[in-house]
Design an enzyme around this catalytic site. Structure first.
Site, PDB file in Angstrom:
ATOM      1  N   HIS A 166      30.068  10.445  25.120  1.00 38.64           N
ATOM      2  CA  HIS A 166      30.210  11.758  24.459  1.00 38.64           C
ATOM      3  C   HIS A 166      31.629  11.895  23.953  1.00 38.64           C
ATOM      4  CE1 HIS A 166      29.997  16.012  23.650  1.00 38.64           C
ATOM      5  NE2 HIS A 166      28.706  15.996  23.943  1.00 38.64           N
ATOM      6  N   ARG A 202      21.288   8.753  21.164  1.00 36.03           N
ATOM      7  CA  ARG A 202      20.448   9.944  21.288  1.00 36.03           C
ATOM      8  C   ARG A 202      20.964  11.096  20.435  1.00 36.03           C
ATOM      9  NH1 ARG A 202      20.964  14.591  24.727  1.00 36.03           N
ATOM     10  NH2 ARG A 202      22.576  13.656  26.023  1.00 36.03           N
TER      11      ARG A 202
HETATM   12  C1  LIG Z   1      27.121  17.550  31.375  1.00 36.84           C
HETATM   13  C2  LIG Z   1      25.812  17.238  30.737  1.00 36.84           C
HETATM   14  C3  LIG Z   1      25.348  18.007  29.680  1.00 36.84           C
HETATM   15  C4  LIG Z   1      24.119  17.719  29.080  1.00 36.84           C
HETATM   16  N1  LIG Z   1      23.644  18.537  28.091  1.00 36.84           N
HETATM   17  C5  LIG Z   1      22.400  18.309  27.584  1.00 36.84           C
HETATM   18  C6  LIG Z   1      21.817  19.221  26.650  1.00 36.84           C
HETATM   19  O1  LIG Z   1      22.399  20.242  26.308  1.00 36.84           O
HETATM   20  N2  LIG Z   1      20.581  18.930  26.178  1.00 36.84           N
HETATM   21  C7  LIG Z   1      19.875  17.820  26.531  1.00 36.84           C
HETATM   22  O2  LIG Z   1      18.760  17.607  26.040  1.00 36.84           O
HETATM   23  N3  LIG Z   1      20.411  16.955  27.430  1.00 36.84           N
HETATM   24  C8  LIG Z   1      21.631  17.184  27.966  1.00 36.84           C
HETATM   25  N4  LIG Z   1      22.147  16.316  28.894  1.00 36.84           N
HETATM   26  C9  LIG Z   1      21.325  15.182  29.338  1.00 36.84           C
HETATM   27  C10 LIG Z   1      20.216  15.662  30.235  1.00 36.84           C
HETATM   28  O3  LIG Z   1      20.714  16.672  31.087  1.00 36.84           O
HETATM   29  C11 LIG Z   1      19.657  14.541  31.101  1.00 36.84           C
HETATM   30  O4  LIG Z   1      19.402  13.413  30.338  1.00 36.84           O
HETATM   31  C12 LIG Z   1      18.351  14.969  31.732  1.00 36.84           C
HETATM   32  O5  LIG Z   1      18.523  16.199  32.370  1.00 36.84           O
HETATM   33  C13 LIG Z   1      17.894  13.919  32.730  1.00 36.84           C
HETATM   34  O6  LIG Z   1      16.896  14.482  33.530  1.00 36.84           O
HETATM   35  P1  LIG Z   1      16.209  13.576  34.632  1.00 36.84           P
HETATM   36  O7  LIG Z   1      15.229  14.468  35.304  1.00 36.84           O
HETATM   37  O8  LIG Z   1      15.743  12.327  34.014  1.00 36.84           O
HETATM   38  O9  LIG Z   1      17.390  13.168  35.635  1.00 36.84           O
HETATM   39  P2  LIG Z   1      18.343  14.086  36.536  1.00 36.84           P
HETATM   40  O10 LIG Z   1      18.307  15.491  36.097  1.00 36.84           O
HETATM   41  O11 LIG Z   1      19.664  13.432  36.575  1.00 36.84           O
HETATM   42  O12 LIG Z   1      17.663  14.018  37.979  1.00 36.84           O
HETATM   43  C14 LIG Z   1      17.727  12.837  38.725  1.00 36.84           C
HETATM   44  C15 LIG Z   1      17.172  13.127  40.100  1.00 36.84           C
HETATM   45  O13 LIG Z   1      16.923  11.888  40.762  1.00 36.84           O
HETATM   46  C16 LIG Z   1      17.375  11.974  42.090  1.00 36.84           C
HETATM   47  N5  LIG Z   1      17.664  10.622  42.578  1.00 36.84           N
HETATM   48  C17 LIG Z   1      18.439   9.669  42.018  1.00 36.84           C
HETATM   49  N6  LIG Z   1      18.427   8.554  42.770  1.00 36.84           N
HETATM   50  C18 LIG Z   1      17.635   8.813  43.841  1.00 36.84           C
HETATM   51  C19 LIG Z   1      17.256   8.082  44.990  1.00 36.84           C
HETATM   52  N7  LIG Z   1      17.651   6.821  45.205  1.00 36.84           N
HETATM   53  N8  LIG Z   1      16.461   8.678  45.900  1.00 36.84           N
HETATM   54  C20 LIG Z   1      16.037   9.955  45.739  1.00 36.84           C
HETATM   55  N9  LIG Z   1      16.360  10.702  44.659  1.00 36.84           N
HETATM   56  C21 LIG Z   1      17.154  10.131  43.724  1.00 36.84           C
HETATM   57  C22 LIG Z   1      18.583  12.873  42.026  1.00 36.84           C
HETATM   58  O14 LIG Z   1      18.867  13.404  43.285  1.00 36.84           O
HETATM   59  C23 LIG Z   1      18.100  13.911  41.011  1.00 36.84           C
HETATM   60  O15 LIG Z   1      17.357  14.888  41.685  1.00 36.84           O
HETATM   61  C24 LIG Z   1      23.370  16.597  29.520  1.00 36.84           C
HETATM   62  C25 LIG Z   1      23.835  15.815  30.566  1.00 36.84           C
HETATM   63  C26 LIG Z   1      25.040  16.125  31.187  1.00 36.84           C
HETATM   64  C27 LIG Z   1      25.506  15.275  32.314  1.00 36.84           C
END
Ligand SMILES: Cc1cc2nc3c(=O)[nH]c(=O)nc-3n(C[C@H](O)[C@H](O)[C@H](O)COP(=O)(O)OP(=O)(O)OC[C@H]3O[C@@H](n4cnc5c(N)ncnc54)[C@H](O)[C@@H]3O)c2cc1C
Length: 488
Positions: free
Chosen positions: A231, A373
């Site tokens: 970013h 992305r």
């Molecule tokens: C600062 C920031 C701003 C962003 N802004 C945007 C935005 O405005 N719009 C947008 O579309 N995207 C945005 N993104 C990207 C987006 O937030 C993420 O890509 C998306 O939320 C990912 O969701 P997810 O459910 O795949 O993973 P996550 O939300 O990261 O969830 C991962 C989960 O897996 C669990 N986990 C991991 N490893 C293990 C393990 N070994 N055992 C058990 N549990 C585990 C964690 O505890 C967590 O609960 C942003 C990201 C960041 C960091």
């Protein structure tokens, strides 16, 4: 000792972010589900999302084709057009479902959804909750999860590994640091990104690539892991976890300035500050080489203070904690690791190449993002494709595929403590080898160094702790990334 309510579940969902929760909620209510969360249930990339969710909710000034086109341009046309098509056409319905669940998106004075702009979008199509959209989505999703009798959520629970057994998997866990195993007929990996393999990232401590390692160990195909997004505008500080200054700040008109306080994007791209992220990040690095300085700023001080504080309360507060008043001061920024486009290869139904193993959200590679992305497309991807996984699992269950049963096993987790510096070794290697641009020499050396780290981690009899599992996952991701970079 069993630390979860049951030993056998129909579906194990690893992750309590948007992909994990929405996937679990999209399963039928008579399917037993266990959701794992490595730390507190709302510590995730999802909770930190600021900008919003991109979706064509109104066809008056926008169209699906325009959203598809913006997604493909940002992704350098390396995207999978079929999954992009599904993302853009189906996404709006999932966003409406989130509103039905209770998510509050900002509205304008007429009561219409307030849509914001971000880099690479040709229309205002991003719905948001102030600048804390992710926290709002997670709040509502966790509320829904808690209300569902078929879903159990286990916090402070680490998935260490998965083993294939008849008609499913055995998942070896650490619950509050203690060993426990469960059996599941289907597993949805929703473990998020890999940001923590870098010293400077916007990602929280959860993002160590655990799901990717677990899938890789089972022989699943992992693809395009070197498609890492940097970013352009994280708050420039020495903190490891960088505070993001959302693209919507540039979307609402902020200028990007170099060390001489001059706008400079016209040297690099005609879209100026609203060029896609990879373009702006590269421009900053090239400009820093040209000027010999790493100092860059965002300037939005020309907008009314009232407006800024209402539109960006989270960013204003984060900057204030670093001594910067966004209504009066320039915001110091620099690129940092932010997102992973590649990951566990999945098909349209979010199936990995391993039977009964699914992946969704940031850990999965649906191909929607191509090489880069488009802003605010990842929450949408997490919604659409975790639902696809749930729908496919439901189809399999309805078709009467046999379920898993418990099998005898032995498991040893004791051993010597892992040395404390392994993670920072990996972070230093990645920071040198592949940060915005790849450094050929550092990539080559890095591969050898990471190989040695993996050998040490696998060969020494270290105690199996969350820290150890994370280090193993980080080394695994770093190795695959550097190998891919070397091969290009
Ligand atoms: C600062 C920031 C701003 C962003 N802004 C945007 C935005 O405005 N719009 C947008 O579309 N995207 C945005 N993104 C990207 C987006 O937030 C993420 O890509 C998306 O939320 C990912 O969701 P997810 O459910 O795949 O993973 P996550 O939300 O990261 O969830 C991962 C989960 O897996 C669990 N986990 C991991 N490893 C293990 C393990 N070994 N055992 C058990 N549990 C585990 C964690 O505890 C967590 O609960 C942003 C990201 C960041 C960091």
């Amino acid at each position: 000792m069993q630390k979860t309510k049951k030993e056998i579940y129909d579906v194990l969902v690893v992750g309590s972010g948007v992909a994990g929760c929405y996937g679990a909620l999209s399963l039928p209510s008579d399917v037993s589900v266990l959701i794992l969360s490595k730390y507190e249930k709302n510590t995730s990339n999802s909770s930190l999302a600021q900008g919003g969710v991109a979706a064509v909710l109104d066809l008056k000034d926008d169209s699906y084709d325009l959203h598809i086109n913006d997604t493909m341009i940002a992704g350098h046309h390396a995207n999978n057009i079929e999954t992009v098509d599904a993302l853009v056409h189906e996404g709006p319905e999932d966003v409406r479902r989130m509103m039905d669940f209770g998510v509050v998106f900002d509205r304008d004075e007429n009561g219409d959804l307030d849509k914001t702009m971000e880099g690479g979008h040709c229309r205002r199509r991003i719905v948001h909750h102030e600048d804390t959209t992710g926290a709002e989505l997670v709040r509502v999703l966790l509320q829904q999860v808690a209300a569902r009798g078929n879903i159990e959520l286990s916090e402070n629970t680490t998935l260490c590994s998965l083993a294939r057994v008849n008609s499913g998997f055995r998942a070896d866990l650490l619950v509050d640091g203690e060993a426990c195993s469960v059996f599941c007929s289907y597993c949805l990996l929703a473990t998020g990104g890999i940001g923590r393999i870098y010293r400077y990232t916007t990602n929280p401590k959860t993002a160590t690539g655990d799901g990717i390692r677990v899938a890789y160990e089972l022989g699943a195909s992992v693809k395009d892991l070197s498609y890492v997004q940097f970013h352009p505008t994280a708050f420039n500080s020495d903190d490891g976890e960088q505070f993001l200054i959302s693209e919507s700040v540039r979307g609402e008109g902020a200028y990007l300035l170099n060390t001489n306080k001059e706008r400079f994007m016209d040297r690099y791209d005609e879209r100026l500050e609203l060029a896609p992220r990879d373009v702006v990040s590269r421009a900053i690095i090239l400009e820093s080489r040209r000027t010999g300085s790493d100092l860059f700023y965002l300037d939005i001080t020309y907008k009314p203070a009232d407006y800024l504080l209402k539109r960006f309360p989270g960013i204003a507060e984060g900057c204030r904690q670093h001594g910067v008043d966004i209504t009066k001061d320039l915001i110091p920024v620099f690129p940092c690791q932010h997102y992973l486009m590649g990951g566990i290869e999945v098909d349209m139904d979010s199936r990995t190449t391993v039977p009964r193993l699914y992946a969704a959200g940031e850990c999965a590679n649906t191909g929607v993002h191509g090489k880069n992305r488009l802003a605010s497309n990842s929450l949408l991807e997490a919604l659409v494709f975790s639902r696809h996984a749930a729908e496919d699992i439901a189809r399999c269950i309805r078709a009467g595929f046999p379920g898993v049963s418990a099998h005898p096993f032995t498991r040893e987790i004791s051993g010597a403590p892992m040395p404390g510096n392994v993670k920072s070794e990996i972070q230093n290697i990645m920071q040198r080898a592949y940060f915005v641009f790849a450094d050929e020499g550092a990539v080559r050396t890095g591969i050898e160094q990471i190989k040695n780290i993996i050998k040490r981690l696998r060969g020494s009899k270290y105690a199996v702790t969350t820290e150890y599992c994370e280090a193993l996952s980080m080394a695994n991701a770093a190795y695959i990334i550097l190998r891919e970079v070397e091969e290009k």
